[in-house]
Scaffold this motif. Structure first.
Motif, PDB file in Angstrom:
ATOM      1  N   ALA A   1      17.468  24.228  12.048  1.00 16.21           N
ATOM      2  CA  ALA A   1      17.261  23.254  10.973  1.00 16.21           C
ATOM      3  C   ALA A   1      16.519  23.905   9.813  1.00 16.21           C
ATOM      4  O   ALA A   1      16.807  23.622   8.644  1.00 16.21           O
ATOM      5  N   GLY A   2      15.582  24.797  10.133  1.00  7.36           N
ATOM      6  CA  GLY A   2      14.859  25.525   9.092  1.00  7.36           C
ATOM      7  C   GLY A   2      15.778  26.411   8.269  1.00  7.36           C
ATOM      8  O   GLY A   2      15.588  26.566   7.060  1.00  7.36           O
TER       9      GLY A   2
ATOM     10  N   LEU B   1      14.317  23.936  15.686  1.00  7.60           N
ATOM     11  CA  LEU B   1      13.460  24.060  14.508  1.00  7.60           C
ATOM     12  C   LEU B   1      13.963  25.185  13.609  1.00  7.60           C
ATOM     13  O   LEU B   1      14.067  25.027  12.396  1.00  7.60           O
TER      14      LEU B   1
ATOM     15  N   GLY C   1      12.143  27.653   5.612  1.00  6.11           N
ATOM     16  CA  GLY C   1      12.597  26.315   5.972  1.00  6.11           C
ATOM     17  C   GLY C   1      11.923  25.800   7.231  1.00  6.11           C
ATOM     18  O   GLY C   1      11.556  24.621   7.322  1.00  6.11           O
ATOM     19  N   SER C   2      11.733  26.674   8.215  1.00  5.28           N
ATOM     20  CA  SER C   2      11.047  26.273   9.451  1.00  5.28           C
ATOM     21  C   SER C   2       9.598  25.902   9.176  1.00  5.28           C
ATOM     22  O   SER C   2       9.080  24.931   9.742  1.00  5.28           O
TER      23      SER C   2
ATOM     24  N   ASP D   1       2.166  21.865  18.615  1.00  4.49           N
ATOM     25  CA  ASP D   1       3.485  21.387  18.226  1.00  4.49           C
ATOM     26  C   ASP D   1       4.270  21.096  19.490  1.00  4.49           C
ATOM     27  O   ASP D   1       4.076  21.722  20.527  1.00  4.49           O
TER      28      ASP D   1
ATOM     29  N   GLY E   1       5.919  19.364   7.380  1.00  2.00           N
ATOM     30  CA  GLY E   1       6.336  17.959   7.322  1.00  2.00           C
ATOM     31  C   GLY E   1       6.035  17.222   8.608  1.00  2.00           C
ATOM     32  O   GLY E   1       5.550  16.082   8.590  1.00  2.00           O
ATOM     33  N   TYR E   2       6.295  17.864   9.744  1.00  2.00           N
ATOM     34  CA  TYR E   2       6.005  17.247  11.037  1.00  2.00           C
ATOM     35  C   TYR E   2       4.510  16.967  11.175  1.00  2.00           C
ATOM     36  O   TYR E   2       4.103  15.882  11.601  1.00  2.00           O
TER      37      TYR E   2
ATOM     38  N   LEU F   1       9.513  22.470   7.632  1.00  2.00           N
ATOM     39  CA  LEU F   1       9.684  21.429   8.651  1.00  2.00           C
ATOM     40  C   LEU F   1       8.424  21.239   9.490  1.00  2.00           C
ATOM     41  O   LEU F   1       8.054  20.108   9.822  1.00  2.00           O
TER      42      LEU F   1
ATOM     43  N   VAL G   1      17.473  24.028   5.885  1.00  2.00           N
ATOM     44  CA  VAL G   1      16.521  23.622   4.848  1.00  2.00           C
ATOM     45  C   VAL G   1      16.225  24.799   3.918  1.00  2.00           C
ATOM     46  O   VAL G   1      16.223  24.655   2.691  1.00  2.00           O
TER      47      VAL G   1
END
Length: 87
Positions: free
Chosen positions: A38-39, A35, A70-71, A25, A77-78, A74, A42
């Motif tokens: 944002a996680g 991350l 949430g992390s 990553d 998704g990445y 993400l 989310v």
């Protein structure tokens, strides 16, 4: 929660998510913090939408669980978007 709390939560939640889902990553410490932050957003949205729970205080287990969830979302998704291109 204050801004410092969000940064600490982001760093720890992002690091835990990266440990739970090892692999290549991008980024170092700053990307891990972003991350995790944002996680947390989310995870808070997922918790509120699906489970009808919201983020609590900093030391609340559901806050950490939702931030890590949430992390992980993400990161998945990445990897789905960019994993095949990096190969």
């Amino acid at each position: 929660m204050g801004i410092v709390s969000w940064i600490v939560l982001g760093l720890i939640a992002g690091a835990i998510a990266k440990l739970l889902m090892p692999g290549k990553d991008p980024g170092g410490c700053i990307i891990t913090i972003l991350l995790g932050i944002a996680g947390a957003f989310v995870g808070g949205w997922v918790g509120k939408t699906l489970f009808h729970v919201e983020l609590g205080k900093f030391f609340d287990a559901r806050t950490w669980g939702l931030a890590i969830l949430g992390s992980l979302i993400l990161l998945i998704g990445y990897r789905l978007l960019f994993g095949a291109r990096r190969g």
